[in-house]
Design an enzyme around this catalytic site. Structure first.
Site, PDB file in Angstrom:
ATOM      1  N   LYS A  54      33.937  30.441 -16.928  1.00 53.06           N
ATOM      2  CA  LYS A  54      34.573  31.746 -16.696  1.00 53.06           C
ATOM      3  C   LYS A  54      33.595  32.876 -17.036  1.00 53.06           C
ATOM      4  CE  LYS A  54      39.108  29.734 -17.368  1.00 53.06           C
ATOM      5  NZ  LYS A  54      40.124  29.288 -18.317  1.00 53.06           N
ATOM      6  N   GLN A  98      42.010  30.715 -24.354  1.00 55.90           N
ATOM      7  CA  GLN A  98      41.852  29.389 -23.753  1.00 55.90           C
ATOM      8  C   GLN A  98      42.854  28.413 -24.379  1.00 55.90           C
ATOM      9  OE1 GLN A  98      39.743  28.659 -21.104  1.00 55.90           O
ATOM     10  NE2 GLN A  98      40.947  26.759 -21.091  1.00 55.90           N
ATOM     11  N   ASP A 121      45.706  36.266 -17.479  1.00 52.43           N
ATOM     12  CA  ASP A 121      46.162  34.899 -17.206  1.00 52.43           C
ATOM     13  C   ASP A 121      47.606  34.891 -16.693  1.00 52.43           C
ATOM     14  OD1 ASP A 121      44.550  32.692 -17.297  1.00 52.43           O
ATOM     15  OD2 ASP A 121      44.592  32.496 -19.480  1.00 52.43           O
TER      16      ASP A 121
END
Ligand code: NDP
Length: 294
Positions: A54, A98, A121
């Protein structure tokens, strides 16, 4: 019949090129680059690899990334404190925590702490709640399901009135994917581990999204001829011909199903590349909104 291949790598490259252009235009207007902060707790190797890819995508597209690592012993307060600090940082436009977090941490509380305007997200309950309600718009949509929709759009799937079946009801893939299909006027069925006669339910699908985490579970006789099949699954199976000793397969038996589907994603090279592309897109949009150029 042999299905058309849905090339996620190529489609993701197209999305990323648009994001790079947007990031460049934003920089020219404001002197600021979109910034993504990553939060990694512990040393899970898969998570480390995901975060690395990412951050690399950010660098490739002219965006900033800020890596934040905490030890696996970090307390709830420390993780939430870090998120709060990133919420207040004007150079950070998107925050990515994460997952999975170590077991002693409360994931729900950590995700709730992310400001909804930096929730790239799309996992904050307010964004998921808006996604699940008619006539409401989330600020961000979870990246993997959003990527599935882009793949379907790119290959010309018809949504209105189509029967869509989603295999899996997780918070990060199955449920939001079903909501996105519903918003596009599909008639949606959500399947899970208690669903009776899965093959029969799947055979009704014009659009089938598989997100169960079971290697090559979906077979040819589960699929309606001509259906659009999106395979989210990433599963390792033993393969002694590979140096690593394994290969990656999806939840769909690709070689079997391609003979009957109208279009199908491969694994790897299907949904996977789209997830990062959509994260980059969400981060650009967060930056544009924060800098007042939307
Ligand atoms: P979860 O384990 O959170 O959810 C799996 C879902 O599948 C659950 O709803 C479960 O049902 C259902 N399920 C499990 N086994 C069966 C079965 N035998 N029959 C019917 N339903 C079943 O997984 P995720 O949603 O997080 O991920 C799914 C897959 O997608 C994984 O392979 C993961 O690696 C991959 N993935 C890929 C991404 C990408 O970028 N390409 C991103 C995220 C995930 P129940 O709710 O009843 O337990």
């Amino acid at each position: 019949m042999t299905a058309a291949l849905i090339d996620g790598t190529a489609i993701a490259a197209k999305v990323k090129a648009q994001v790079a252009e947007g990031a460049k235009a934003l920089f020219e207007k404001t002197g600021k680059r979109p910034g993504l902060a990553t939060v990694l707790v512990g040393e899970n190797t898969a998570s480390q690899a995901y975060v690395k890819s990412k951050r690399k995508a950010c660098a490739d597209l002219g965006m900033e990334s800020f890596g934040n690592e905490l030890p696996k012993t970090a307390t709830q307060e420390e993780v939430e404190g870090l998120v709060e600090k990133l919420n207040a940082d004007p150079n950070v436009h998107g925050i990515l925590v994460q997952l999975p977090l170590p077991d002693h941490l409360n994931e729900e509380r950590v995700l709730n702490a992310v400001g909804i305007d930096k929730d790239v997200d799309g996992f904050h309950p307010v964004n998921i709640g808006r996604l699940s309600m008619k006539g409401r718009k989330p600020l961000f949509v979870p990246c993997t399901p959003a990527g599935c929709i882009v793949l379907l759009e790119e290959v010309g799937a018809t949504f209105k009135g189509a029967n869509a079946v989603v295999l899996g009801r997780s918070n990060i893939v199955g449920l939001p994917a079903a909501m996105l299909l519903l918003h596009r006027d599909c008639t949606v069925t959500i399947c899970h581990s208690r669903t009776k006669d899965l093959p029969a339910v799947c055979r009704e699908a014009d659009i089938l999204i598989a997100a169960v985490g079971r290697a090559e579970m979906v077979k040819r006789d589960w699929v309606k001829p001509g259906a659009f099949v999106i395979d989210v699954g990433i599963n390792r199976v033993d393969d002694s011909t590979k140096k690593s000793g394994y290969r990656l397969v999806g939840d769909v038996d690709f070689d079997d199903v391609k003979e009957v589907a109208g279009a199908i994603t491969p694994v790897p090279g299907g949904v996977g590349p789209m997830t990062i592309a959509m994260l980059m897109k969400n981060t650009l949009r967060a930056a544009e909104a924060a800098l007042g150029v939307l």
